[in-house]
Design a protein around this motif. Structure first.
Motif, PDB file in Angstrom:
ATOM      1  N   GLN A 195      -6.378  17.279   2.240  1.00 44.10           N
ATOM      2  CA  GLN A 195      -5.688  16.108   2.762  1.00 44.10           C
ATOM      3  C   GLN A 195      -5.659  16.126   4.279  1.00 44.10           C
ATOM      4  N   ARG A 196      -6.042  15.012   4.869  1.00 46.98           N
ATOM      5  CA  ARG A 196      -5.998  14.875   6.318  1.00 46.98           C
ATOM      6  C   ARG A 196      -4.556  14.732   6.780  1.00 46.98           C
ATOM      7  N   GLN A 197      -4.231  15.376   7.904  1.00 44.92           N
ATOM      8  CA  GLN A 197      -2.883  15.350   8.463  1.00 44.92           C
ATOM      9  C   GLN A 197      -2.833  14.463   9.712  1.00 44.92           C
ATOM     10  N   GLY A 198      -1.645  14.215  10.182  1.00 44.61           N
ATOM     11  CA  GLY A 198      -1.468  13.348  11.335  1.00 44.61           C
ATOM     12  C   GLY A 198      -2.071  13.882  12.611  1.00 44.61           C
ATOM     13  N   ASP A 199      -2.219  15.200  12.732  1.00 36.35           N
ATOM     14  CA  ASP A 199      -2.816  15.789  13.933  1.00 36.35           C
ATOM     15  C   ASP A 199      -4.330  15.963  13.783  1.00 36.35           C
ATOM     16  N   ASN A 200      -4.909  15.328  12.755  1.00 36.70           N
ATOM     17  CA  ASN A 200      -6.345  15.357  12.475  1.00 36.70           C
ATOM     18  C   ASN A 200      -6.813  16.687  11.895  1.00 36.70           C
ATOM     19  N   SER A 201      -5.896  17.570  11.578  1.00 33.40           N
ATOM     20  CA  SER A 201      -6.268  18.782  10.855  1.00 33.40           C
ATOM     21  C   SER A 201      -6.376  18.443   9.371  1.00 33.40           C
TER      22      SER A 201
ATOM     23  N   GLY B 230       0.798  -1.207   0.000  1.00 33.55           N
ATOM     24  CA  GLY B 230       0.000   0.000   0.000  1.00 33.55           C
ATOM     25  C   GLY B 230       0.838   1.268   0.000  1.00 33.55           C
ATOM     26  N   LYS B 231       0.167   2.394   0.202  1.00 29.09           N
ATOM     27  CA  LYS B 231       0.816   3.695   0.255  1.00 29.09           C
ATOM     28  C   LYS B 231       0.332   4.460   1.487  1.00 29.09           C
ATOM     29  N   PRO B 232       0.751   4.044   2.661  1.00 33.29           N
ATOM     30  CA  PRO B 232       0.322   4.755   3.867  1.00 33.29           C
ATOM     31  C   PRO B 232       0.868   6.173   3.896  1.00 33.29           C
ATOM     32  N   GLU B 233       0.176   7.052   4.590  1.00 32.15           N
ATOM     33  CA  GLU B 233       0.598   8.439   4.717  1.00 32.15           C
ATOM     34  C   GLU B 233       1.419   8.621   5.994  1.00 32.15           C
ATOM     35  N   ILE B 234       2.345   9.553   5.926  1.00 34.26           N
ATOM     36  CA  ILE B 234       3.094   9.964   7.108  1.00 34.26           C
ATOM     37  C   ILE B 234       3.414  11.439   6.948  1.00 34.26           C
ATOM     38  N   ASP B 235       3.273  12.217   8.012  1.00 32.65           N
ATOM     39  CA  ASP B 235       3.617  13.630   7.932  1.00 32.65           C
ATOM     40  C   ASP B 235       5.092  13.773   7.602  1.00 32.65           C
ATOM     41  N   ARG B 236       5.400  14.721   6.750  1.00 37.51           N
ATOM     42  CA  ARG B 236       6.796  14.930   6.375  1.00 37.51           C
ATOM     43  C   ARG B 236       7.659  15.233   7.593  1.00 37.51           C
ATOM     44  N   SER B 237       7.106  15.989   8.515  1.00 38.65           N
ATOM     45  CA  SER B 237       7.869  16.303   9.723  1.00 38.65           C
ATOM     46  C   SER B 237       8.156  15.049  10.529  1.00 38.65           C
ATOM     47  N   ALA B 238       7.215  14.102  10.559  1.00 34.70           N
ATOM     48  CA  ALA B 238       7.419  12.857  11.294  1.00 34.70           C
ATOM     49  C   ALA B 238       8.490  11.999  10.623  1.00 34.70           C
ATOM     50  N   LEU B 239       8.437  11.917   9.287  1.00 38.45           N
ATOM     51  CA  LEU B 239       9.451  11.160   8.552  1.00 38.45           C
ATOM     52  C   LEU B 239      10.832  11.757   8.773  1.00 38.45           C
ATOM     53  N   ARG B 240      10.915  13.080   8.697  1.00 39.54           N
ATOM     54  CA  ARG B 240      12.192  13.750   8.933  1.00 39.54           C
ATOM     55  C   ARG B 240      12.700  13.459  10.334  1.00 39.54           C
ATOM     56  N   ASP B 241      11.815  13.523  11.324  1.00 34.78           N
ATOM     57  CA  ASP B 241      12.240  13.320  12.709  1.00 34.78           C
ATOM     58  C   ASP B 241      12.663  11.878  12.967  1.00 34.78           C
ATOM     59  N   ILE B 242      12.023  10.915  12.288  1.00 33.69           N
ATOM     60  CA  ILE B 242      12.452   9.522  12.412  1.00 33.69           C
ATOM     61  C   ILE B 242      13.905   9.392  11.968  1.00 33.69           C
ATOM     62  N   LEU B 243      14.214  10.015  10.845  1.00 35.58           N
ATOM     63  CA  LEU B 243      15.565   9.916  10.298  1.00 35.58           C
ATOM     64  C   LEU B 243      16.563  10.713  11.126  1.00 35.58           C
ATOM     65  N   LEU B 244      16.207  11.937  11.493  1.00 34.87           N
ATOM     66  CA  LEU B 244      17.122  12.756  12.273  1.00 34.87           C
ATOM     67  C   LEU B 244      17.349  12.183  13.666  1.00 34.87           C
ATOM     68  N   GLY B 245      16.309  11.585  14.225  1.00 30.99           N
ATOM     69  CA  GLY B 245      16.430  11.054  15.575  1.00 30.99           C
ATOM     70  C   GLY B 245      17.379   9.891  15.684  1.00 30.99           C
ATOM     71  N   SER B 246      17.727   9.287  14.569  1.00 32.55           N
ATOM     72  CA  SER B 246      18.636   8.142  14.590  1.00 32.55           C
ATOM     73  C   SER B 246      20.087   8.531  14.330  1.00 32.55           C
ATOM     74  N   ILE B 247      20.337   9.816  14.072  1.00 31.31           N
ATOM     75  CA  ILE B 247      21.702  10.282  13.833  1.00 31.31           C
ATOM     76  C   ILE B 247      22.377  10.535  15.173  1.00 31.31           C
ATOM     77  N   PRO B 248      23.610  10.095  15.353  1.00 33.23           N
ATOM     78  CA  PRO B 248      24.299  10.275  16.630  1.00 33.23           C
ATOM     79  C   PRO B 248      24.327  11.734  17.076  1.00 33.23           C
ATOM     80  N   PRO B 249      24.219  11.975  18.387  1.00 26.28           N
ATOM     81  CA  PRO B 249      24.227  13.353  18.916  1.00 26.28           C
ATOM     82  C   PRO B 249      25.486  14.106  18.495  1.00 26.28           C
ATOM     83  N   GLY B 250      25.307  15.395  18.239  1.00 28.83           N
ATOM     84  CA  GLY B 250      26.437  16.254  17.902  1.00 28.83           C
ATOM     85  C   GLY B 250      26.773  16.315  16.434  1.00 28.83           C
ATOM     86  N   LYS B 251      26.098  15.491  15.627  1.00 24.74           N
ATOM     87  CA  LYS B 251      26.408  15.480  14.198  1.00 24.74           C
ATOM     88  C   LYS B 251      25.706  16.595  13.434  1.00 24.74           C
ATOM     89  N   ILE B 252      24.613  17.092  13.972  1.00 18.39           N
ATOM     90  CA  ILE B 252      23.845  18.121  13.281  1.00 18.39           C
ATOM     91  C   ILE B 252      24.264  19.504  13.762  1.00 18.39           C
TER      92      ILE B 252
END
Length: 400
Positions: free
Chosen positions: A236-242, A118-140
């Protein structure tokens, strides 16, 4: 904060204001097995705003599966934990508010309990945070707005110039994932985005807005497309129900700012109602009457017939910076593909042969990019069918 740096010959810098291309690229570097000594990674990021939601394709050979192979499954777990399969639903309406067709997707349960397909939806901010949250501290390194990329006179390594007066150099490779108006792109090619003749006036309807209940009743989950030739609405419906509403108008490039002032809410409503949506159903006009906090999203694309360049040592591009297209449903997915393809090439050749890795990556990325841009043009032409939604559905069904 990042200072002036001149002695990092084995480092790679990723620059991205916001979005999945840069975040998606910086994380796999930490996951991939390197043939040679792994490089130091610096992620330089301006504080950008990431809005809207994205469809994530999850077939057998997608960025999701390449991510799973490289990450040991963390990306898939996090993505599936925050993706919204209930929003894998597309509805097609005419300008009178009558639904003409709908497509509902959905996923299947995998053996490990996660969903697939399928093609589930995910907020762009959530996708970004998933990826950024896995980067070691101090790299950004936050707060770095790139203004220019130049090259050193002696060894032709890239030099990054930021709006805060800081410069950085010594990188073996700079990856520009800095979007439509990429500053890194200017160091590689002279091609620039071209206006496509369409502007989306965007607004957000929060649950506190009286209109929200009507949208929930009419649309519910997923995305609704109201199509009528040169004008369209996308809701389009968003993740926060807006709900995010895009009023698509065919207009000159600088129409917003010259003929319409989005800060003047009442005037903006009036122009939309009288010029672009005057013959639409009153129910749909009410979406305009209740809207405020307008934003402009003019659509640009890179010219497909000019998307060719010779690889420049020390720099490369990803995502919209490499292949800006009109919306076709695959922008984020292609950015993620760029991420995993580039990091796998670097892992294969090693950082000492990074320019060879980049040349091979760009060869395929340019081919993907041309197809992506042409697909965007085709999709936009379909959505603007002169017969409105009925014409669009005929094209999709193969009847036209």
């Amino acid at each position: 904060m990042l200072g002036t740096c001149t002695t990092r010959p084995l480092s790679v810098a990723f620059y991205f204001p916001s979005g999945a291309a840069g975040a998606g690229r910086s994380r796999p570097v930490h996951l991939t097995g390197w043939k040679a000594r792994p490089p130091r990674i610096d992620v330089l990021r301006a504080r950008g705003v990431t809005r809207g939601t994205s469809s994530q394709w999850l077939p057998g050979h997608s960025p999701r599966n390449r991510a799973k192979d490289a990450s040991g499954g963390w990306f898939v777990r996090d993505l599936c934990g925050r993706a919204r399969w209930e929003d894998d639903r597309s509805m097609f309406f005419d300008k009178y508010g009558e639904m003409q067709h709908q497509v509902t997707g959905g996923g299947q349960e995998a053996e490990d309990g996660t969903k697939t397909g399928g093609k589930p939806e995910i907020d762009r901010s959530a996708l970004r945070d998933i990826l950024l949250g896995s980067i070691p501290p101090g790299k950004i390194k936050w707060g770095h707005h790139l203004t220019q990329v130049t090259f050193t006179a002696d060894n032709q390594l890239p030099v990054l110039h930021f709006g805060n007066g800081i410069t950085a150099s010594g990188f073996a490779l700079v990856v520009g994932a800095d979007g439509a108006w990429s500053k890194v792109r200017a160091a590689i090619t002279s091609i620039k985005p071209q206006y496509a003749g369409l502007n989306f006036i965007e607004t957000s309807i929060q649950p506190s807005n009286a209109l929200h209940e009507k949208l929930a009743q009419k649309i519910g989950h997923g995305i609704a497309l109201f199509l009528a030739g040169p004008s369209r609405m996308v809701i389009q419906r968003q993740g926060d129900n807006s709900y995010r509403i895009y009023f698509g108008i065919t207009a000159p490039e600088h129409f917003v700012g010259t003929e319409i002032d989005l800060k003047d809410v009442q005037s903006t409503r009036q122009v939309l109602l009288s010029t672009f949506f005057h013959d639409w159903a009153d129910e749909l006009k009410d979406y305009i009457r209740r809207a405020d906090n307008f934003r402009s999203w003019p659509l640009y694309q890179l010219p497909a017939d000019e998307l060719i360049w010779s690889s420049v040592p020390g720099v490369t591009l990803a995502g919209d910076a490499a292949h800006l297209s009109l919306p076709n449903g695959q922008g984020v997915n292609l950015a993620m593909t760029d991420a995993f393809e580039l990091t796998s090439k670097i892992a294969h050749y090693g950082i000492e042969k990074v320019n060879q890795a980049v040349a091979e990556y760009e060869r395929d990325a340019l081919i993907r990019g041309v197809h992506h841009i042409k697909d965007g043009e085709k999709m936009n032409n379909i959505m603007a069918h002169p017969d409105g939604v009925k014409g669009v559905l005929k094209v999709f069904s193969g009847a036209e």
